[in-house]
Design a protein around this motif. Structure first.
Motif, PDB file in Angstrom:
ATOM      1  N   MET A   6       0.843  -1.173   0.000  1.00 32.80           N
ATOM      2  CA  MET A   6       0.000   0.000   0.000  1.00 32.80           C
ATOM      3  C   MET A   6       0.888   1.235   0.000  1.00 32.80           C
ATOM      4  N   LYS A   7       0.489   2.216  -0.768  1.00 35.66           N
ATOM      5  CA  LYS A   7       1.229   3.469  -0.854  1.00 35.66           C
ATOM      6  C   LYS A   7       0.433   4.572  -0.167  1.00 35.66           C
ATOM      7  N   ILE A   8       1.144   5.609   0.251  1.00 36.70           N
ATOM      8  CA  ILE A   8       0.497   6.722   0.936  1.00 36.70           C
ATOM      9  C   ILE A   8      -0.512   7.428   0.026  1.00 36.70           C
ATOM     10  N   THR A   9      -0.371   7.237  -1.283  1.00 35.61           N
ATOM     11  CA  THR A   9      -1.313   7.843  -2.220  1.00 35.61           C
ATOM     12  C   THR A   9      -2.563   6.988  -2.408  1.00 35.61           C
ATOM     13  N   ASP A  10      -2.546   5.753  -1.919  1.00 35.63           N
ATOM     14  CA  ASP A  10      -3.731   4.899  -1.986  1.00 35.63           C
ATOM     15  C   ASP A  10      -4.760   5.392  -0.982  1.00 35.63           C
ATOM     16  N   PRO A  11      -6.039   5.207  -1.269  1.00 34.59           N
ATOM     17  CA  PRO A  11      -7.047   5.622  -0.291  1.00 34.59           C
ATOM     18  C   PRO A  11      -6.954   4.743   0.962  1.00 34.59           C
ATOM     19  N   PRO A  12      -7.231   5.309   2.138  1.00 35.62           N
ATOM     20  CA  PRO A  12      -7.211   4.508   3.369  1.00 35.62           C
ATOM     21  C   PRO A  12      -8.253   3.394   3.301  1.00 35.62           C
ATOM     22  N   ARG A  13      -7.948   2.298   3.940  1.00 34.96           N
ATOM     23  CA  ARG A  13      -8.908   1.197   4.032  1.00 34.96           C
ATOM     24  C   ARG A  13     -10.084   1.616   4.914  1.00 34.96           C
ATOM     25  N   SER A  14     -11.226   1.037   4.681  1.00 35.33           N
ATOM     26  CA  SER A  14     -12.377   1.261   5.556  1.00 35.33           C
ATOM     27  C   SER A  14     -12.129   0.569   6.889  1.00 35.33           C
ATOM     28  N   ALA A  15     -12.857   0.965   7.905  1.00 38.15           N
ATOM     29  CA  ALA A  15     -12.735   0.321   9.218  1.00 38.15           C
ATOM     30  C   ALA A  15     -13.064  -1.164   9.125  1.00 38.15           C
ATOM     31  N   GLU A  16     -14.064  -1.506   8.347  1.00 37.38           N
ATOM     32  CA  GLU A  16     -14.456  -2.914   8.195  1.00 37.38           C
ATOM     33  C   GLU A  16     -13.331  -3.715   7.543  1.00 37.38           C
ATOM     34  N   ARG A  17     -12.700  -3.146   6.531  1.00 37.51           N
ATOM     35  CA  ARG A  17     -11.591  -3.827   5.860  1.00 37.51           C
ATOM     36  C   ARG A  17     -10.418  -4.011   6.812  1.00 37.51           C
ATOM     37  N   ARG A  18     -10.133  -2.966   7.606  1.00 40.13           N
ATOM     38  CA  ARG A  18      -9.036  -3.071   8.577  1.00 40.13           C
ATOM     39  C   ARG A  18      -9.313  -4.184   9.580  1.00 40.13           C
ATOM     40  N   LYS A  19     -10.543  -4.251  10.088  1.00 38.70           N
ATOM     41  CA  LYS A  19     -10.884  -5.311  11.044  1.00 38.70           C
ATOM     42  C   LYS A  19     -10.713  -6.680  10.389  1.00 38.70           C
ATOM     43  N   ASP A  20     -11.211  -6.842   9.174  1.00 40.56           N
ATOM     44  CA  ASP A  20     -11.051  -8.122   8.465  1.00 40.56           C
ATOM     45  C   ASP A  20      -9.573  -8.461   8.292  1.00 40.56           C
ATOM     46  N   ASP A  21      -8.758  -7.458   7.938  1.00 39.01           N
ATOM     47  CA  ASP A  21      -7.324  -7.681   7.772  1.00 39.01           C
ATOM     48  C   ASP A  21      -6.670  -8.099   9.087  1.00 39.01           C
ATOM     49  N   VAL A  22      -7.055  -7.453  10.183  1.00 39.21           N
ATOM     50  CA  VAL A  22      -6.501  -7.807  11.501  1.00 39.21           C
ATOM     51  C   VAL A  22      -6.861  -9.245  11.853  1.00 39.21           C
ATOM     52  N   LEU A  23      -8.130  -9.604  11.708  1.00 35.00           N
ATOM     53  CA  LEU A  23      -8.554 -10.967  12.061  1.00 35.00           C
ATOM     54  C   LEU A  23      -7.877 -12.004  11.171  1.00 35.00           C
ATOM     55  N   SER A  24      -7.693 -11.683   9.904  1.00 34.89           N
ATOM     56  CA  SER A  24      -6.998 -12.597   8.999  1.00 34.89           C
ATOM     57  C   SER A  24      -5.551 -12.800   9.441  1.00 34.89           C
ATOM     58  N   ARG A  25      -4.889 -11.726   9.811  1.00 32.67           N
ATOM     59  CA  ARG A  25      -3.496 -11.840  10.251  1.00 32.67           C
ATOM     60  C   ARG A  25      -3.393 -12.622  11.554  1.00 32.67           C
ATOM     61  N   LEU A  26      -4.330 -12.420  12.452  1.00 32.49           N
ATOM     62  CA  LEU A  26      -4.307 -13.170  13.711  1.00 32.49           C
ATOM     63  C   LEU A  26      -4.465 -14.666  13.466  1.00 32.49           C
ATOM     64  N   GLU A  27      -5.217 -15.031  12.457  1.00 26.56           N
ATOM     65  CA  GLU A  27      -5.369 -16.441  12.096  1.00 26.56           C
ATOM     66  C   GLU A  27      -4.128 -16.970  11.385  1.00 26.56           C
ATOM     67  N   ARG A  28      -3.534 -16.167  10.544  1.00 25.40           N
ATOM     68  CA  ARG A  28      -2.469 -16.601   9.632  1.00 25.40           C
ATOM     69  C   ARG A  28      -1.075 -16.578  10.240  1.00 25.40           C
ATOM     70  N   GLU A  29      -0.749 -15.530  10.963  1.00 26.29           N
ATOM     71  CA  GLU A  29       0.620 -15.366  11.448  1.00 26.29           C
ATOM     72  C   GLU A  29       0.904 -16.266  12.642  1.00 26.29           C
ATOM     73  N   THR A  30       2.175 -16.578  12.821  1.00 26.92           N
ATOM     74  CA  THR A  30       2.597 -17.492  13.885  1.00 26.92           C
ATOM     75  C   THR A  30       3.259 -16.767  15.042  1.00 26.92           C
ATOM     76  N   ASP A  31       3.958 -15.666  14.746  1.00 22.09           N
ATOM     77  CA  ASP A  31       4.696 -14.933  15.776  1.00 22.09           C
ATOM     78  C   ASP A  31       4.026 -13.597  16.061  1.00 22.09           C
ATOM     79  N   ILE A  32       4.103 -13.191  17.323  1.00 21.54           N
ATOM     80  CA  ILE A  32       3.580 -11.896  17.730  1.00 21.54           C
ATOM     81  C   ILE A  32       4.585 -11.275  18.690  1.00 21.54           C
ATOM     82  N   TRP A  33       4.770  -9.952  18.591  1.00 21.11           N
ATOM     83  CA  TRP A  33       5.637  -9.243  19.522  1.00 21.11           C
ATOM     84  C   TRP A  33       4.880  -9.029  20.819  1.00 21.11           C
TER      85      TRP A  33
END
Length: 152
Positions: free
Chosen positions: A1-28
């Motif tokens: 994503m580039k700074i010139t791209d439009p910001p994601r909607s709140a719903e898209r951000r939530k979906d992205d967060v939940l997807s990453r929580l399912e997919r990723e193995t490591d967390i800080w």
């Protein structure tokens, strides 16, 4: 994503967060001791029953801080794709951890701390705040959860 791209909607951000929580193995995992000395380590985790579950030795600085402080800040990603979760911690001895949570961690990582060493404990971190953003242009609207409730 580039700074010139439009910001994601709140719903898209939530979906992205939940997807990453399912997919990723490591967390800080960021904690601090009673004197405020910070500790930051990456740990394997699983997202299970609306919480992050992880395990580490109760005798490690992170284990002690999670147990004694009762809260943690968790992070996924890098500076171009940030997810921050602030959460309340519950501690479980290996004999007391719910089988479903231990099984979910084992299924995701291939590791069952219960068979490793009795010094391992399980930690459930229930988020009360979640933020997500891709760069400065997404700082507005980054708060997706407040007081333990999704705002989207």
């Amino acid at each position: 994503m580039k700074i010139t791209d439009p910001p994601r909607s709140a719903e898209r951000r939530k979906d992205d967060v939940l997807s990453r929580l399912e997919r990723e193995t490591d967390i800080w995992v960021a904690t601090a001791d009673d004197a405020g000395l910070p500790c930051l380590v990456p740990l394997w985790f699983v997202w299970h029953t609306e919480a992050v579950w992880l395990s580490t030795r109760i005798t490690s600085p992170t284990g002690r801080n999670l147990r004694d402080g009762g809260r943690a800040r968790l992070a996924l990603g890098d500076t171009l794709d940030v997810v921050l979760l602030d959460g309340e911690v519950a501690v479980f001895a290996p004999a007391d951890v719910p089988e479903a949570a231990a099984g979910a961690l084992r299924a995701k990582t291939g590791w069952d701390p219960r068979g490793d060493s009795p010094s391992y404990a399980f930690f459930r971190i229930r988020p009360y705040a979640v933020q997500a953003w891709h760069g400065e242009h997404e700082l507005r609207g980054r708060h997706l959860m407040r007081d333990g409730a999704w705002v989207v």
